[in-house]
Enzyme design. Structure first.
Site, PDB file in Angstrom:
ATOM      1  N   CYS A 238      -3.868  11.305   1.873  1.00 54.13           N
ATOM      2  CA  CYS A 238      -2.904  12.305   2.327  1.00 54.13           C
ATOM      3  C   CYS A 238      -3.541  13.647   2.583  1.00 54.13           C
ATOM      4  O   CYS A 238      -3.671  14.469   1.677  1.00 54.13           O
ATOM      5  CB  CYS A 238      -1.775  12.476   1.330  1.00 54.13           C
ATOM      6  SG  CYS A 238      -0.493  13.553   1.969  1.00 54.13           S
TER       7      CYS A 238
ATOM      8  N   HIS B 191       0.886  -1.180   0.000  1.00 57.50           N
ATOM      9  CA  HIS B 191       0.000   0.000   0.000  1.00 57.50           C
ATOM     10  C   HIS B 191       0.916   1.220   0.000  1.00 57.50           C
ATOM     11  O   HIS B 191       1.429   1.625   1.038  1.00 57.50           O
ATOM     12  CB  HIS B 191      -0.897  -0.034   1.247  1.00 57.50           C
ATOM     13  CG  HIS B 191      -1.875   1.105   1.326  1.00 57.50           C
ATOM     14  ND1 HIS B 191      -3.221   0.933   1.124  1.00 57.50           N
ATOM     15  CD2 HIS B 191      -1.692   2.420   1.586  1.00 57.50           C
ATOM     16  CE1 HIS B 191      -3.836   2.106   1.269  1.00 57.50           C
ATOM     17  NE2 HIS B 191      -2.922   3.023   1.552  1.00 57.50           N
TER      18      HIS B 191
HETATM   19 ZN    ZN Z   1      -3.587   4.982   1.634  1.00 60.18          ZN
END
Ligand code: ZN
Length: 313
Positions: free
Chosen positions: A244, A211
């Protein structure tokens, strides 16, 4: 006679969970279902569709059970759901998720900040979830993504020995698959090769997905590095949604469209049809008006003459 070639890698789409829980807007349930159907129609066969956490913490995921139940009707799809504790695991099992995924942080600082438990406490929590799964007599998989495996914004460097020790403890707790997450976008390809090589040496076929995040532009390079040392499952999100909250203008999650383009251009089958994948951005945009999407491939278009294996089409 067209025969669908076996995909050589699994692209595990995390947008409906990782993506949607990172944006403040709440996508209506009907829009989520249309988007998930479009992802499935593009050929994706593993989708993390929801997170079973209290709705007061994540109102975006209040319809988790309904979304799981609906996604289960899509042929050949492995429906994944994120859980953090026994209560969430029970709800996900009741809804019929095929796989539970549990994030466990290698960084004690990140773990305390996120779930108010140490990594050791989380191993015990995971052991209890495995026991719950076993008692349910459902063939549900339990997988863990070790977050902050490549570095942590709170703690800084995360010793590789800590990551491997945690992975081994999780395997001993009965977890089916353990992957590594670059939660904060700090990984580089050399580090990715080294850590996944160690993980695979320790866990064999229980070593799981990569990931990766694209926070600093290394998402695809890190996926390729993981592929080179034998990783065959990759998490990504359509349009790079989510992952993010700290770097506006930069995608967090690896962009599914770019990841699929990379593998297909290399001749590595993903089972995903790029045109249909790019078309799946429309229901996403319709459900989240104004939300920025990322990705170089959708912007540039497919190269002239680029044709996926006829058997795909
Ligand atoms: Zn992620």
């Amino acid at each position: 006679m067209p025969v669908t070639p076996a995909a050589q890698v699994t692209i595990s789409e995390v947008g409906p969970r990782d993506g949607l829980q990172s944006v403040t807007a709440i996508m209506p349930t009907a829009a989520k279902l249309r988007w998930i159907e479009a992802l499935h129609a593009a050929g994706l066969r593993e989708i993390e569709v929801a997170s079973f956490v209290p709705a007061k913490l994540l109102p975006q995921m209040a319809d988790a059970a309904e979304v799981v139940r609906h996604a289960r009707a899509l042929a050949g799809l492995t429906v994944m759901a994120l859980v953090l504790n026994l209560q969430g695991a029970q709800a996900a099992l009741d809804a019929g998720a095929h796989k539970l995924t549990i994030p466990v942080s290698a960084s004690p600082a990140h773990s305390m900040a996120n779930v108010r438990r140490t990594p050791q406490d989380m191993v015990e929590q995971v052991r209890a979830i495995v026991a719950l799964r076993d008692a349910s007599a459902q063939p549900t998989g339990v997988e863990v993504g070790i977050s902050t495996a490549f570095g942590c914004t709170l703690q800084g460097a995360v010793p590789e020995d800590d990551v491997i020790r945690l992975a081994v403890a999780l395997a001993q707790a009965g977890v089916d698959e353990i992957g590594l997450s670059d939660t904060t976008g700090m990984a580089n390809p050399v580090q990715v090769r080294r850590l996944f090589t160690r993980l695979r040496a320790e866990l064999g076929d229980r070593a799981g997905a990569a990931h990766m995040h694209n926070t600093r532009g290394l998402g695809l390079a890190n996926c390729l590095a993981a592929y080179d040392v034998g990783v065959r499952t990759f998490d990504s999100s359509l349009g790079g949604l989510g992952g993010c909250p700290y770097a506006p203008g930069a995608s967090g999650n690896v962009v599914t469209e770019d990841l699929v383009f990379m593998f297909e251009a290399m001749g590595v089958g993903t089972g995903v049809i790029l045109e249909k994948l790019i078309a799946a951005r429309a229901p996403l945009m319709a459900g989240l008006p104004g939300e920025p999407l990322y990705g170089m491939t959708p912007e540039a278009g497919l190269p002239q003459g680029f044709a996926q294996d006829a058997a795909h089409a």
